[in-house]
Design an enzyme around this catalytic site. Structure first.
Site, mmCIF file in Angstrom:
data_model
loop_
_atom_site.group_PDB
_atom_site.id
_atom_site.type_symbol
_atom_site.label_atom_id
_atom_site.label_comp_id
_atom_site.label_asym_id
_atom_site.label_seq_id
_atom_site.Cartn_x
_atom_site.Cartn_y
_atom_site.Cartn_z
ATOM 1 N N CYS A 239 15.768 96.783 11.054
ATOM 2 C CA CYS A 239 16.921 97.327 11.273
ATOM 3 C C CYS A 239 17.098 98.723 10.304
ATOM 4 C CB CYS A 239 18.165 96.462 11.198
ATOM 5 S SG CYS A 239 18.170 95.845 9.597
ATOM 6 N N GLU B 216 26.600 93.171 11.656
ATOM 7 C CA GLU B 216 25.491 93.828 11.315
ATOM 8 C C GLU B 216 24.499 94.229 12.365
ATOM 9 O OE1 GLU B 216 25.386 90.888 8.416
ATOM 10 O OE2 GLU B 216 27.120 91.782 8.317
HETATM 11 P P1 NAP Z 1 20.366 90.745 20.069
HETATM 12 O O1 NAP Z 1 19.728 90.475 21.349
HETATM 13 O O2 NAP Z 1 21.731 91.325 19.893
HETATM 14 O O3 NAP Z 1 20.658 89.044 19.740
HETATM 15 C C1 NAP Z 1 21.157 88.603 18.376
HETATM 16 C C2 NAP Z 1 21.647 87.151 18.635
HETATM 17 O O4 NAP Z 1 23.050 87.484 19.506
HETATM 18 C C3 NAP Z 1 20.835 86.332 19.389
HETATM 19 O O5 NAP Z 1 20.885 85.044 18.843
HETATM 20 C C4 NAP Z 1 21.332 86.232 20.858
HETATM 21 O O6 NAP Z 1 21.123 85.089 21.493
HETATM 22 C C5 NAP Z 1 22.889 86.343 20.436
HETATM 23 N N1 NAP Z 1 23.646 86.536 21.814
HETATM 24 C C6 NAP Z 1 23.403 87.391 22.554
HETATM 25 N N2 NAP Z 1 24.432 87.820 23.493
HETATM 26 C C7 NAP Z 1 25.463 87.271 23.038
HETATM 27 C C8 NAP Z 1 26.927 86.676 23.363
HETATM 28 N N3 NAP Z 1 27.405 87.492 24.371
HETATM 29 N N4 NAP Z 1 27.508 86.126 22.544
HETATM 30 C C9 NAP Z 1 27.064 85.574 21.325
HETATM 31 N N5 NAP Z 1 25.921 85.668 20.857
HETATM 32 C C10 NAP Z 1 25.037 86.507 21.765
HETATM 33 O O7 NAP Z 1 19.525 91.264 19.186
HETATM 34 P P2 NAP Z 1 18.094 90.853 18.522
HETATM 35 O O8 NAP Z 1 17.222 91.827 19.397
HETATM 36 O O9 NAP Z 1 17.863 89.441 18.416
HETATM 37 O O10 NAP Z 1 17.599 91.453 17.346
HETATM 38 C C11 NAP Z 1 17.422 92.897 17.192
HETATM 39 C C12 NAP Z 1 18.457 93.935 16.708
HETATM 40 O O11 NAP Z 1 19.393 93.268 15.656
HETATM 41 C C13 NAP Z 1 18.317 95.385 16.485
HETATM 42 O O12 NAP Z 1 19.272 96.156 17.038
HETATM 43 C C14 NAP Z 1 18.369 95.305 14.910
HETATM 44 O O13 NAP Z 1 18.481 96.450 14.355
HETATM 45 C C15 NAP Z 1 19.368 94.308 14.643
HETATM 46 N N6 NAP Z 1 19.519 94.192 13.205
HETATM 47 C C16 NAP Z 1 20.387 94.443 12.249
HETATM 48 C C17 NAP Z 1 20.475 93.982 11.032
HETATM 49 C C18 NAP Z 1 21.137 94.504 10.092
HETATM 50 O O14 NAP Z 1 21.230 93.735 9.153
HETATM 51 N N7 NAP Z 1 22.000 95.541 10.420
HETATM 52 C C19 NAP Z 1 19.322 93.166 10.420
HETATM 53 C C20 NAP Z 1 18.492 92.654 11.531
HETATM 54 C C21 NAP Z 1 18.513 93.062 13.171
HETATM 55 P P3 NAP Z 1 19.839 84.914 22.348
HETATM 56 O O15 NAP Z 1 18.617 85.025 21.474
HETATM 57 O O16 NAP Z 1 19.866 83.524 22.813
HETATM 58 O O17 NAP Z 1 19.825 85.879 23.464
#
Ligand code: NAP
Length: 478
Positions: free
Chosen positions: A282, A248
């Site tokens: 999001c 997601e």
């Molecule tokens: P993110 O930077 O992609 O991080 C999400 C999670 O992934 C964090 O726990 C992060 O760990 C982890 N992660 C990063 N690199 C990874 C890897 N190589 N392997 C495994 N895990 C990894 O996203 P965010 O900034 O937290 O959240 C914002 C984004 O989420 C926005 O783009 C938003 O639109 C999206 N979102 C989507 C939805 C939906 O339902 N579609 C809902 C909410 C948010 P770390 O924190 O340790 O880096």
């Protein structure tokens, strides 16, 4: 200040390295907690515990597993204020909205508990005589859940609840920005009698701990809520084992304002949608297309509404409409995107800068941009902040084309009372969700799933549950 530990196999323990990282309150900019900086070894320990526990867990009746979901809902309700406070502190969500998230999370556990007697296999007609074909739905095994920072508690439940119900076990990694509510929940859950290893919480960096979790051959499903970039990395990391992924990801939700709509209702819904949690949601209004005959009326009303948005301390009483951004990187990103939009010809009608009146916190002013065009970065990339760019369109067809001209496909919305436009939007918008005459929020019994780069698979309701189940077909000749 709290110091948290990982929760693995029913025990609280430090990271194998004994290292920790600091969690910052984005409003005060002060350190509020230390969390374990887990790595590869912690991933292995947690996955091993989850793998060992899974067989016995799946052998329990579904109604028994559902009983644990009800207990989780109960402990959340009993600790509502503490959890809401922890959430508001770790991410500067205004306190009333943090309470809404805690309530919705308890409801989510209850909702999936209700599926215990409802999901079913199938009996399929055979081509042979004396043969039955039975399709079973069986747990996919060990789930790895990777969470974002914007709804850390609710999204945790989105992954834990269907895992527990279906007989999967789970290892969940919260975002490094917001591990506190997850670890407070771990403390509460540790007393409800859940068998060891069914639920494990580990924290640490995405590219280290997260990558070790998703790469493992012990995993049946990786479910990520996060950015497109992380989704792409996870697809690459899971390729070797062909592990199923449910992703997601980000969005760029278009809003279409038709000439016939209830304008006051539309303006309120769009502004509420853009500024909720400081624009860090999001599925919320990221770009607006307004039919030319009502463009001036919309701009006049939306200018007044955006200018009236109050921001400040998440715990202030009465609460402001929003607080600050999650961190300085996010603030800098928003600032850069607005600067680029201005270079490309956009005009600032409200806001357009950091909030210099706030002594602390990563604040960006509620901002309204006019004279935007389809080719601008601000119309094409996710902003994730309280910035609303508006485009004037000549007619409805142009609005539909521009809305669809996008690499994301999460949510969309339209404001109209014209049944033909409404139906055309529902049929022609290429997005996982379309909201008609209302703000952007999904129901737990719906299905939250993005098209294109917004993801693969989805969450919530019956279809979200099926992500955690795999089919097994038996051919029985007698
Ligand atoms: P993110 O930077 O992609 O991080 C999400 C999670 O992934 C964090 O726990 C992060 O760990 C982890 N992660 C990063 N690199 C990874 C890897 N190589 N392997 C495994 N895990 C990894 O996203 P965010 O900034 O937290 O959240 C914002 C984004 O989420 C926005 O783009 C938003 O639109 C999206 N979102 C989507 C939805 C939906 O339902 N579609 C809902 C909410 C948010 P770390 O924190 O340790 O880096």
């Amino acid at each position: 200040m709290n110091t948290y530990q990982q929760y693995i196999n029913g025990e609280f323990r430090n990271a194998d390295s004994n290292e920790q990282f600091a969690v910052i309150n984005p409003f005060t900019e002060k350190i509020i907690a230390m969390a374990p900086k887990g790595g590869k070894h912690d991933a292995e320990l947690a996955l091993e515990a989850a793998s060992v526990a899974q067989k016995e867990w799946a052998a329990k009746s579904c109604i028994e597993r559902a009983g644990f979901l009800k207990k989780m809902a109960e402990v959340i309700r009993e600790n509502r204020e503490m959890l809401a406070r922890t959430l508001a502190e770790e991410q500067a969500k205004i306190f009333p909205l943090a309470q809404v998230e805690i309530d919705a999370t308890a409801e989510y556990f209850d909702y999936y508990a209700g599926w215990a007697r409802k999901y079913e296999g199938e009996v399929i007609e055979s081509d042979r005589t004396n043969e039955n074909i039975l399709l079973y739905r069986q747990p996919i095994g060990v789930v790895v859940g990777i969470c974002p920072w914007n709804f850390p508690f609710f999204v945790m439940a989105r992954k834990v609840a269907p895992s527990i119900l279906t007989g999967c076990t789970i290892v969940l990694k919260p975002s490094s920005e917001t591990p506190n509510t997850t670890f407070e929940f771990a403390k509460l859950v540790s007393s409800i009698g859940l068998p060891n290893g069914v639920l494990n919480f580990v924290s640490g960096g995405g590219s280290t701990l997260g990558d070790a979790l998703v790469r493992s051959s012990q995993v049946g499903l990786v479910t990520l809520t996060g950015s497109v970039e992380t989704g792409q990395r996870i697809i690459a990391s899971t390729a070797e084992n062909i592990t199923k992924t449910s992703l997601e990801l980000g969005g760029k939700a278009p809003v279409i304002i038709c000439a016939d709509c209830d304008m006051d209702m539309a303006v309120k819904a769009v502004v509420d949608s853009r500024i909720i949690f400081s624009g860090q949601v999001c599925n919320c209004a990221e770009r607006v297309y307004v039919e030319a005959p009502v463009y001036d009326e919309f701009m006049d009303k939306v200018t007044r509404a955006m200018a009236a948005v109050a921001y400040g301390d998440p715990f202030a009483d009465p609460a402001p409409n929003m607080s600050c951004q999650i961190n300085s990187a996010q603030l800098t990103k928003i600032e850069g995107m607005v600067a680029k939009a201005l270079e490309e010809g956009a005009e600032v009608l409200v806001g357009g800068s950091r909030c210099e009146d706030q002594p602390t916190g990563f604040f960006y002013k509620p901002t309204l941009l006019a004279s935007c065009t389809q080719d601008m970065e601000i119309i094409r990339k996710e902003i994730f902040g309280p910035v609303l760019p508006v485009v004037k369109v000549t007619d409805f067809d142009e609005a539909l084309n521009m809305a669809n001209d996008c690499e994301f496909g999460l949510t969309s919305s339209i404001f109209t009372n014209n049944i033909s436009k409404m139906m055309r939007a529902i049929n022609e918008l290429k997005f996982g969700e379309t909201y008609v005459n209302r703000e952007h929020f999904e129901a737990i019994q719906g299905f939250h799933a993005g098209w294109r780069k917004s993801g693969i698979g989805g969450a919530d309701g019956k279809h979200g549950l099926y992500e955690y189940l795999q089919t097994h077909v038996a051919y029985i000749q007698y």
